[in-house]
Design an enzyme around this catalytic site. Structure first.
Site, PDB file in Angstrom:
ATOM      1  N   LYS A  39       0.827  -1.162   0.038  1.00  0.00           N
ATOM      2  CA  LYS A  39       0.043  -0.077   0.131  1.00  0.00           C
ATOM      3  C   LYS A  39       0.862   1.091  -0.202  1.00  0.00           C
ATOM      4  O   LYS A  39       0.646   2.341  -0.661  1.00  0.00           O
ATOM      5  CB  LYS A  39      -0.856   0.227   1.390  1.00  0.00           C
ATOM      6  CG  LYS A  39      -2.163  -0.994   1.181  1.00  0.00           C
ATOM      7  CD  LYS A  39      -3.178  -0.870   2.220  1.00  0.00           C
ATOM      8  CE  LYS A  39      -2.645  -0.839   3.547  1.00  0.00           C
ATOM      9  NZ  LYS A  39      -2.148  -2.091   4.037  1.00  0.00           N
ATOM     10  N   ARG A  51      -1.457  -8.750  12.979  1.00  0.00           N
ATOM     11  CA  ARG A  51      -1.927  -7.778  12.227  1.00  0.00           C
ATOM     12  C   ARG A  51      -2.650  -8.370  11.126  1.00  0.00           C
ATOM     13  O   ARG A  51      -3.719  -7.964  10.630  1.00  0.00           O
ATOM     14  CB  ARG A  51      -0.807  -6.771  11.717  1.00  0.00           C
ATOM     15  CG  ARG A  51      -0.232  -5.874  12.840  1.00  0.00           C
ATOM     16  CD  ARG A  51       1.046  -5.289  12.588  1.00  0.00           C
ATOM     17  NE  ARG A  51       1.001  -4.627  11.193  1.00  0.00           N
ATOM     18  CZ  ARG A  51       1.989  -4.094  10.530  1.00  0.00           C
ATOM     19  NH1 ARG A  51       3.108  -4.639  10.790  1.00  0.00           N
ATOM     20  NH2 ARG A  51       1.975  -3.406   9.444  1.00  0.00           N
ATOM     21  N   ARG A  92      10.043  -0.944  11.605  1.00  0.00           N
ATOM     22  CA  ARG A  92       8.947  -0.516  12.708  1.00  0.00           C
ATOM     23  C   ARG A  92       8.783  -1.562  13.695  1.00  0.00           C
ATOM     24  O   ARG A  92       8.935  -2.765  13.589  1.00  0.00           O
ATOM     25  CB  ARG A  92       7.776  -0.456  11.690  1.00  0.00           C
ATOM     26  CG  ARG A  92       7.397   0.542  10.941  1.00  0.00           C
ATOM     27  CD  ARG A  92       6.384   0.724   9.919  1.00  0.00           C
ATOM     28  NE  ARG A  92       5.064   0.051  10.282  1.00  0.00           N
ATOM     29  CZ  ARG A  92       3.732  -0.057   9.797  1.00  0.00           C
ATOM     30  NH1 ARG A  92       3.825   0.611   8.760  1.00  0.00           N
ATOM     31  NH2 ARG A  92       2.793  -0.515  10.268  1.00  0.00           N
ATOM     32  N   ARG A 127      11.099  -5.443   5.698  1.00  0.00           N
ATOM     33  CA  ARG A 127      10.992  -4.092   5.420  1.00  0.00           C
ATOM     34  C   ARG A 127      11.491  -2.944   6.305  1.00  0.00           C
ATOM     35  O   ARG A 127      11.826  -3.202   7.569  1.00  0.00           O
ATOM     36  CB  ARG A 127       9.425  -3.975   5.739  1.00  0.00           C
ATOM     37  CG  ARG A 127       9.127  -2.410   5.586  1.00  0.00           C
ATOM     38  CD  ARG A 127       7.448  -2.178   5.130  1.00  0.00           C
ATOM     39  NE  ARG A 127       6.668  -2.272   6.361  1.00  0.00           N
ATOM     40  CZ  ARG A 127       5.396  -2.239   6.255  1.00  0.00           C
ATOM     41  NH1 ARG A 127       4.719  -1.803   5.196  1.00  0.00           N
ATOM     42  NH2 ARG A 127       4.673  -2.372   7.501  1.00  0.00           N
ATOM     43  N   ARG A 182     -10.723   0.504   8.290  1.00  0.00           N
ATOM     44  CA  ARG A 182     -10.271  -0.722   8.652  1.00  0.00           C
ATOM     45  C   ARG A 182     -11.133  -1.349   9.292  1.00  0.00           C
ATOM     46  O   ARG A 182     -11.317  -2.602   9.626  1.00  0.00           O
ATOM     47  CB  ARG A 182      -9.040  -0.512   9.527  1.00  0.00           C
ATOM     48  CG  ARG A 182      -7.759  -0.922   9.044  1.00  0.00           C
ATOM     49  CD  ARG A 182      -6.870  -0.491  10.045  1.00  0.00           C
ATOM     50  NE  ARG A 182      -5.365  -1.170   9.772  1.00  0.00           N
ATOM     51  CZ  ARG A 182      -4.315  -0.345   9.264  1.00  0.00           C
ATOM     52  NH1 ARG A 182      -4.329   0.791   9.030  1.00  0.00           N
ATOM     53  NH2 ARG A 182      -2.961  -0.990   9.563  1.00  0.00           N
TER      54      ARG A 182
END
Ligand code: AMP
Length: 220
Positions: free
Chosen positions: A16, A174, A163, A130, A91
């Site tokens: 995203k 998640r 993160r 990431r 969400r």
């Protein structure tokens, strides 16, 4: 002038952030990322940030009332008049209903929901590798899209970091939260006939080409 009131939907790790950068540049609309706004609040230790942090670190959702308030405020800014790209919002169904209501009050509606589809194994690999630039938020990946110099952003020279919620245990939570709370939104928007399903496992350029085809030209 065509309005681009867009939502980018998909599980964490679907790309995203990467696609959002391209879409907002290509269509000249602002990027509204509730995750980025919340992370800035955490960094600045605002009361909202302090409340949100515990949910975020666990990979759980921040209460609807908090994020709905953020988005309502943001939609009052004049730069959203010609459109916007929501990334990471809504969400939950109550968030989607609140957004519809806020837009209705402005005589507007969601024009397209881009859903990025990626299978779970690839999502986990993408998320745990990431790294993000602390200064400009550009995303990298230790294996798939490494920066030229380890730990340094190619775009602005900023420091890259992982993160807190990109660790494997939190990532699994998640994904579970996404399946339970956010995936039902695809049905919600299907009823309005505004969903475009896009294969998010492709190379970023190819995914973006498919998104453009679904959205149509920027200046139509
Ligand atoms: P993201 O960067 O979109 O993955 O968001 C990171 C974290 O911020 C999420 O795991 C949630 O804890 C919180 N968050 C961001 N957007 C929302 C939202 N629309 N509703 C609830 N929590 C959110």
């Amino acid at each position: 002038m065509t309005q681009f009131n867009l939502i980018l939907l998909g599980p964490p790790g679907a790309g995203k952030g990467t696609q959002a950068g391209r879409i907002v540049a290509g269509y000249g609309i602002p990027h509204i990322s509730t995750g980025d706004i919340l992370r800035a609040a955490v960094k600045n230790q605002t009361p909202m940030g302090l409340e949100a942090k515990k949910f975020m670190d666990a990979g759980d959702l921040v209460p609807d009332s908090v994020v709905i308030g953020i988005v309502e405020d943001r939609l009052r800014e004049p730069d959203t008049a010609k459109g916007f790209l929501m990334d990471g919002f809504p969400r939950t169904i109550p968030q989607a209903e609140a957004l519809d209501k806020a837009l209705e009050g402005l005589g507007r509606a969601v024009t397209k929901v881009i859903v990025l589809l990626v299978d779970e194994e690839l999502l986990i690999a993408r998320l745990t590798g990431r790294r993000i630039c602390r200064s400009c938020q550009t995303p990298f990946h230790v294996l798939f899209t490494p920066p030229k110099t380890e730990g340094v952003c190619d775009a602005c020279g900023g420091e890259l970091y992982q993160r807190d919620d990109d660790t494997e245990t939190t990532v699994r939570n998640r994904l579970e939260v996404y399946g339970r709370q956010t995936e039902p939104l695809i049905d919600y928007y299907d009823k309005a006939g505004v969903v475009a399903r896009i294969d998010g496992a492709q190379l970023p350029d190819v995914t973006y080409k498919d998104i453009r085809a679904a959205l149509g030209p920027a200046d139509a």
